[in-house]
Design a protein around this motif. Structure first.
Motif, PDB file in Angstrom:
ATOM      1  N   VAL A   1      36.935  49.936  48.933  1.00 53.99           N
ATOM      2  CA  VAL A   1      37.259  49.005  47.855  1.00 53.99           C
ATOM      3  C   VAL A   1      37.961  49.803  46.761  1.00 53.99           C
ATOM      4  O   VAL A   1      37.421  50.784  46.252  1.00 53.99           O
ATOM      5  N   MET A   2      39.178  49.407  46.449  1.00 50.40           N
ATOM      6  CA  MET A   2      39.901  50.019  45.344  1.00 50.40           C
ATOM      7  C   MET A   2      39.490  49.230  44.107  1.00 50.40           C
ATOM      8  O   MET A   2      39.978  48.130  43.866  1.00 50.40           O
ATOM      9  N   ASN A   3      38.532  49.803  43.385  1.00 46.16           N
ATOM     10  CA  ASN A   3      37.793  49.050  42.373  1.00 46.16           C
ATOM     11  C   ASN A   3      38.326  49.309  40.963  1.00 46.16           C
ATOM     12  O   ASN A   3      38.090  50.365  40.386  1.00 46.16           O
ATOM     13  N   ASN A   4      39.043  48.319  40.411  1.00 52.79           N
ATOM     14  CA  ASN A   4      39.601  48.485  39.073  1.00 52.79           C
ATOM     15  C   ASN A   4      38.964  47.552  38.047  1.00 52.79           C
ATOM     16  O   ASN A   4      39.436  47.414  36.926  1.00 52.79           O
ATOM     17  N   GLY A   5      37.919  46.853  38.476  1.00 53.02           N
ATOM     18  CA  GLY A   5      37.216  45.987  37.531  1.00 53.02           C
ATOM     19  C   GLY A   5      38.009  44.768  37.091  1.00 53.02           C
ATOM     20  O   GLY A   5      37.606  44.057  36.174  1.00 53.02           O
ATOM     21  N   CYS A   6      39.128  44.532  37.747  1.00 53.11           N
ATOM     22  CA  CYS A   6      39.914  43.356  37.371  1.00 53.11           C
ATOM     23  C   CYS A   6      40.733  42.859  38.553  1.00 53.11           C
ATOM     24  O   CYS A   6      40.778  43.493  39.593  1.00 53.11           O
ATOM     25  N   TYR A   7      41.340  41.708  38.355  1.00 49.00           N
ATOM     26  CA  TYR A   7      42.253  41.160  39.356  1.00 49.00           C
ATOM     27  C   TYR A   7      43.656  41.624  38.975  1.00 49.00           C
ATOM     28  O   TYR A   7      44.316  40.987  38.154  1.00 49.00           O
ATOM     29  N   GLY A   8      44.097  42.719  39.545  1.00 51.28           N
ATOM     30  CA  GLY A   8      45.406  43.229  39.182  1.00 51.28           C
ATOM     31  C   GLY A   8      46.515  42.234  39.478  1.00 51.28           C
ATOM     32  O   GLY A   8      47.305  41.867  38.605  1.00 51.28           O
ATOM     33  N   LEU A   9      46.533  41.755  40.696  1.00 47.81           N
ATOM     34  CA  LEU A   9      47.679  40.952  41.148  1.00 47.81           C
ATOM     35  C   LEU A   9      47.846  39.635  40.392  1.00 47.81           C
ATOM     36  O   LEU A   9      48.936  39.113  40.266  1.00 47.81           O
TER      37      LEU A   9
ATOM     38  N   GLY B   1      40.019  44.912  47.514  1.00 47.57           N
ATOM     39  CA  GLY B   1      39.908  45.079  46.066  1.00 47.57           C
ATOM     40  C   GLY B   1      38.547  44.578  45.617  1.00 47.57           C
ATOM     41  O   GLY B   1      37.789  44.017  46.406  1.00 47.57           O
ATOM     42  N   ASP B   2      38.250  44.787  44.354  1.00 48.63           N
ATOM     43  CA  ASP B   2      36.950  44.333  43.853  1.00 48.63           C
ATOM     44  C   ASP B   2      36.903  42.811  43.774  1.00 48.63           C
ATOM     45  O   ASP B   2      35.856  42.200  43.984  1.00 48.63           O
ATOM     46  N   GLY B   3      38.043  42.174  43.522  1.00 49.91           N
ATOM     47  CA  GLY B   3      38.085  40.708  43.573  1.00 49.91           C
ATOM     48  C   GLY B   3      37.949  40.254  45.017  1.00 49.91           C
ATOM     49  O   GLY B   3      37.142  39.388  45.351  1.00 49.91           O
ATOM     50  N   ASP B   4      38.718  40.879  45.862  1.00 46.08           N
ATOM     51  CA  ASP B   4      38.758  40.549  47.285  1.00 46.08           C
ATOM     52  C   ASP B   4      37.382  40.697  47.935  1.00 46.08           C
ATOM     53  O   ASP B   4      37.009  39.907  48.808  1.00 46.08           O
TER      54      ASP B   4
HETATM   55 MG   LIG Z   1      40.818  44.627  41.428  1.00 45.69          MG
END
Ligand SMILES: [Mg+2]
Ligand SMILES: Cc1ncc(C[n+]2csc(CCOP(=O)(O)OP(=O)(O)O)c2C)c(N)n1
Ligand code: SF4
Lengths: 350, 602
Positions: free
Chosen positions: A136-144, A110-113
């Motif tokens: 990278v599955m990039n959503n601009g945020c920490y989903g989890l 992820g983008d955080g990861d």
């Molecule tokens: Mg993310």
């Protein structure tokens, strides 16, 4: 919970070259939010592997921690997966790749990861040119952890909670390019026609293949004002070219106007065919790739598609000059020098 | 003036400046004594610096074969003006002080109760050599020559050693021999020799070898079949991987293709190093890393993952003085608790405690077998003293019929014969389940490895019952470990005793010497040397059988004592800590004093 999908084989489903149906590439049922971009990417991975006729069990799925890092459970259920610790997938993948150079390594992060806790490892995996795909599955945020800004959130982007991100974004594709990655691409979870051929090209590439896939988080970052929402991305997307992946020995069916197409032959004789190419862009020239990224950014556009490829770079096994046999298959006979050598060593220590 | 007369029983210390080439001259001196069949223990005492700071090299010669450090310096070779005041003060009354008399010694440096041996080393070098580098290097060899005359080191032994040292660079032999002779000549012309402390050839070394623990660990990893090493440089562990590299280059390079049957990666940090080790082991290659305390701290999260996801992992911890960066070039056994319980949650790890280089070799090989048998991290706990100093040790042994214990692994053919694979499904009653390597079978044996809670089939679960069943099985595995880790070494004194002494690792040398010294004062102790954690049953038995147990450790907080109390539920009052934590190896004298003090108060 891991929910396993009921398995029954429909004899009428089409099969690929090695006799597998697309279902054979699926995984457990996803537990992500309905509409999450990550699920679309999982679907694209299933399709790419099916179409490339990769034996599912010869893939090792590597990930860190996050909604995105959970997805390896949701594709290729006949592959081993390793859902490691937050930000540290690259090192685990490095070790796995060293142990067995013959598997296909598919990394999901992820983008955080990647851009925060795992930045150090990401950077070094690129330097070492592991032969792996890194998505990278990039959503601009920490989903989890419920939607905090990530380091890829654009300055001025607004999250669902109404908070505006004050910091500059890290462009992972630009960074990968800068660090010398041998394959750099960007795509969008909502654009399977682009993502699938890019994934295939990445899988065929013999080094580190990085794809930054913008993948909206419907729950925390799909609101007006967010630059990672479905609507915003659709409105601002721009492609370097349209990408086709032409596998080895396949017939060329589509025709394009002369001059608008570029073909890149890969080491295994497959082809990446690009058409509708952006002007002033050459995917085999790092400067021009860099320029294309900067140019798009200055216009407020999101540049997608293949950005850069260099097939000539040595991968880690080549650099280390390791044996062509997977290291994990070597046995005592090759590994252990035995008592005679030890007696000589002892004598040298007296 | 007091006279200390002794044959083959003294401590000599060399005070040098870091980076002046003294190390090889000093090693030549120690090796010559070893070649004369006399037990010898050399120790480097060096700063965390590359050039210019004081370093010391201390050699204990012991006819009785005691290999621990001993307090009190009988002979000081002072080649460092910077540390001179301290060096002079450290000489025992009646002892000797060798110095460069090119400049006269200042009056304040004169002690009435020691002997001074002044040799104009710099003057000799200026006279004999023109090249400044040679002047520096040969100065070291000249003092070795002088010592050989004073202490009676056999000249042919030194000659042979020089010939071995300069194999392939034969041109250098003659000038070195000449430098030795210059030193000898000066003594012959100016002093009475030999001294009352001196050497005499013996046959007390047997077939033992002289080697450092880190080399032994690196060699052990080659013999154990490690193919992937990942590391991040840190004193005092660096030379473990360097040794592995050297031996692997030698033994694992395909003679025809030049290709390597191993891979070594210098990682970006210790987190990455242990991550790589876990990834490689997960994928069926034997892999290890070596580090020291700060690295262990960084590796904690990953060690917990390996524990919970049950991935074999081998880590060599060459301990140094903490906390934090501490004294990076000084020794301690202070990572016991950090290693035993590394990581959050209910986590514990198998530890091995080698005492000698031979055991470093053996324990590293054992660590790989145990890690794969138990599918868990195994940490080999050595220390700076063991790792970076040469020790007189039994020769390495290898049984050519030995095969690696790869543990419970289902390969392609095994998978063919099973209906449903459960990665964490217990079938044998020992808490250990079966694993598969990625890529083994098209439709069986695949699973997702995870650090999140998982059921018998590796599926994610938050079900309390399933979670508890899993962590309880890990405890059962821990019980299994107790019976397969190396058993402690117990020695019963001749008489029945109420008191016991318990030690581990490098404390062996001084502890055994202390037991003898105490016996001479009619204090008899049974002894137990710990070899591993978890503690086997005999450890509990030994403690139960004695009223008082002296626990010898090289840390401030008596960490092993805490671990024993915690794990075995023994009464704290009966466990008496005997400690040394100043960064130098523990001495028999320290142990004796602390134990006697205790007897005085009981
Ligand atoms: Mg993310
Ligand atoms: C060491 C550590 N710190 C914090 C966390 C908590 N955590 C879990 S996922 C996550 C962020 C995930 O964000 P990203 O990688 O972007 O994945 P996404 O969920 O957005 O797909 C965090 C901070 C953790 N698991 N481990
Ligand atoms: S929280 Fe966001 S990233 Fe996570 S599953 Fe839901 S939509 Fe996807």
């Amino acid at each position: 919970m891991t929910y396993t999908r009921p398995r029954f084989r429909n004899p009428h489903l089409p099969v690929n070259k090695i006799g597998y149906t697309q279902k054979d590439y699926e995984g457990a049922l996803s537990t992500l939010c309905a509409g999450c971009g990550h699920d679309s990417i999982s679907g694209a991975i299933v399709q790419a592997c099916y179409e490339l006729s990769i034996e599912p069990h010869r893939v090792a799925k590597m990930s860190g921690i996050g909604c995105s890092s959970k997805t390896p459970a949701y594709f290729l259920s006949n592959s081993h997966g390793f859902n490691s610790v937050h930000g540290r997938m690259p090192s685990v993948a490095t070790g796995a790749y060293l142990a067995n150079r013959d598997l296909v390594y598919f990394g999901v992060s992820g983008d955080g990861d990647t851009a925060s806790i795992g930045m150090g490892q990401f950077v070094h995996a690129i330097r070492r040119n592991l032969n792996m795909v890194y998505v990278v599955m990039n959503n601009g945020c920490y989903g989890l952890t419920k939607g905090q800004d990530s380091a890829t959130a654009d300055a001025g982007s607004k999250s669902k909670s109404g908070h505006t991100n004050p910091f500059q974004a890290i462009d992972l594709a630009g960074l990968a390019l800068e660090l010398g990655a041998s394959f750099v691409a960007r795509s969008f979870s909502g654009d399977k026609t682009q993502l699938v051929p890019l994934l295939k090209a990445a899988l065929a590439h013999p080094g580190f293949a990085f794809i930054d896939v913008i993948s909206p988080c419907v729950t925390f970052n799909n609101n007006p004002g967010s630059t990672k929402s479905y609507d915003y991305v659709r409105e601002h997307i721009e492609a370097t070219a349209t990408v086709d992946f032409v596998p080895i020995k396949s017939e060329i069916t589509t025709q394009y106007e002369a001059g608008s197409t570029k073909e890149i032959a890969l080491h295994d004789d497959s082809l990446i065919r690009l058409h509708k190419i952006a002007s002033d862009w050459d995917p085999q020239d790092r400067h021009s790739a860099m320029n294309a990224l900067h140019h798009a950014r200055s216009k407020g556009e999101i540049l997608t598609g293949l950005i850069y490829i260099d097939e000539s770079l040595q991968n880690l096994h080549e650099v280390l000059n390791t044996t062509t046999e997977p290291l994990n298959t070597l046995e005592e006979k090759v590994l252990c020098p035995g008592s005679k050598a030890l007696a000589t060593l002892n004598a040298g220590l007296r | 003036m007091q006279q200390s007369s002794s044959v083959n029983d003294f401590v000599i210390r060399f005070a040098n400046v870091n980076g002046t080439g003294s190390a090889s001259a000093n090693a030549l001196f120690a090796k010559a004594i070893f070649r004369m069949g006399i037990p010898v223990t050399p120790k480097n005492i060096f700063p965390s610096n590359i050039q210019g700071l004081p370093t010391w090299y201390e050699v204990r010669v012991s006819e009785k074969g005691y290999l621990g450090r001993r307090e009190g310096i009988d002979f000081m070779v002072c080649m460092n003006p910077q540390s001179m005041p301290k060096d002079i003060a450290s000489v025992k009354p009646g002892g000797y002080f060798l110095y460069d008399s090119t400049k006269t010694l200042h009056r304040e440096f004169i002690r009435e109760d020691i002997h001074y041996i002044g040799i104009p080393l710099m003057a000799i070098c200026l006279r004999e050599y023109t090249d400044p580098r040679q002047r520096q290097l040969f100065k070291n060899i000249i003092y070795v020559g002088a010592l050989s005359a004073l202490l009676e080191i056999e000249f042919p032994v030194l000659e042979t050693l020089l010939a071995e040292m300069f194999q392939g660079k034969e041109k250098l032999i003659a000038p070195n021999v000449k430098a030795l002779q210059l030193g000898i000549q000066y003594i012959h012309e100016n002093f009475e020799y030999p001294l009352d402390i001196r050497l005499e050839r013996r046959d007390l070394v047997g077939d033992r070898i002289l080697v450092d623990g880190n080399s032994a660990c690196g060699l052990g990893a080659v013999y154990a079949g490690a193919t992937v090493a990942a590391w991040y440089p840190i004193t005092p562990s660096t030379s473990v991987v360097e040794a592995f590299m050297e031996y692997a280059e030698q033994f694992r390079t395909d003679p025809e293709t030049g290709k390597k049957n191993f891979a070594i990666v210098q990682a970006e940090d210790e987190l990455a190093a242990i991550g790589m080790v876990i990834g490689a082991n997960w994928n069926g290659a034997r892999s290890f890393t070596a580090t020291s305390g700060p690295g262990v701290s960084l590796m904690a999260e990953f060690l917990g993952l390996a524990y919970f996801a049950e991935i074999p992992t081998v880590l060599i911890d060459v301990q140094r003085a903490g906390p934090s960066t501490g004294m990076p070039t000084r020794t301690q056994q202070a990572d016991i608790i950090a290693a035993a319980y590394a990581s959050h949650g209910d986590t514990k790890h198998v530890l091995l405690f080698p005492s000698t280089p031979k055991e470093c070799f053996d324990d590293v090989v054992t660590a790989f077998d145990l890690a794969e048998r138990l599918q868990t991290p195994v940490i080999v706990m050595t220390d700076l003293d063991l790792g970076m100093n040469d020790h007189l040790t039994a020769p390495f042994e290898w049984d050519d019929s030995r095969t690696y214990d790869r543990g419970k692994v289902l390969h392609t053919a095994d998978l063919e014969n099973i209906t449903k694979f459960g990665r964490y499904l217990e079938v044998d009653g020992d808490g250990i389940t079966y694993r598969t390597y990625p890529g083994s079978h098209p439709s069986k044996g695949a699973y997702v490895t995870r650090g999140t809670s998982h059921d018998e089939y590796a599926g994610y679960t938050e079900d309390s019952g399933t979670y508890t069943r899993n962590v309880d099985r890990l405890l059962k595995k821990w019980e299994t470990a107790k019976s397969i880790v190396p058993a402690p070494e117990v020695r019963q004194a001749a008489t029945a005793n109420e008191c016991g002494i318990l030690f581990f690792g490098t404390s062996i040398y001084s502890s055994e010497e202390a037991v003898d010294l105490l016996a001479a004062q009619d204090i008899h102790l049974d002894s137990l040397r710990l070899r591993s954690f978890p503690f086997s049953e005999s450890v509990g038995q030994f403690i139960a059988d004695h009223e008082l147990i002296f626990v010898i450790e090289q840390n401030r907080d008596a960490q092993m004592r805490s671990l024993l109390i915690n794990e075995l539920g023994v009464a704290p009052q009966k466990m008496i800590p005997v400690l040394n934590y100043d960064g130098t190896p523990i001495t028999a004298d320290t142990i004796v004093k602390q134990i006697i003090k205790n007897f005085a108060t009981v």
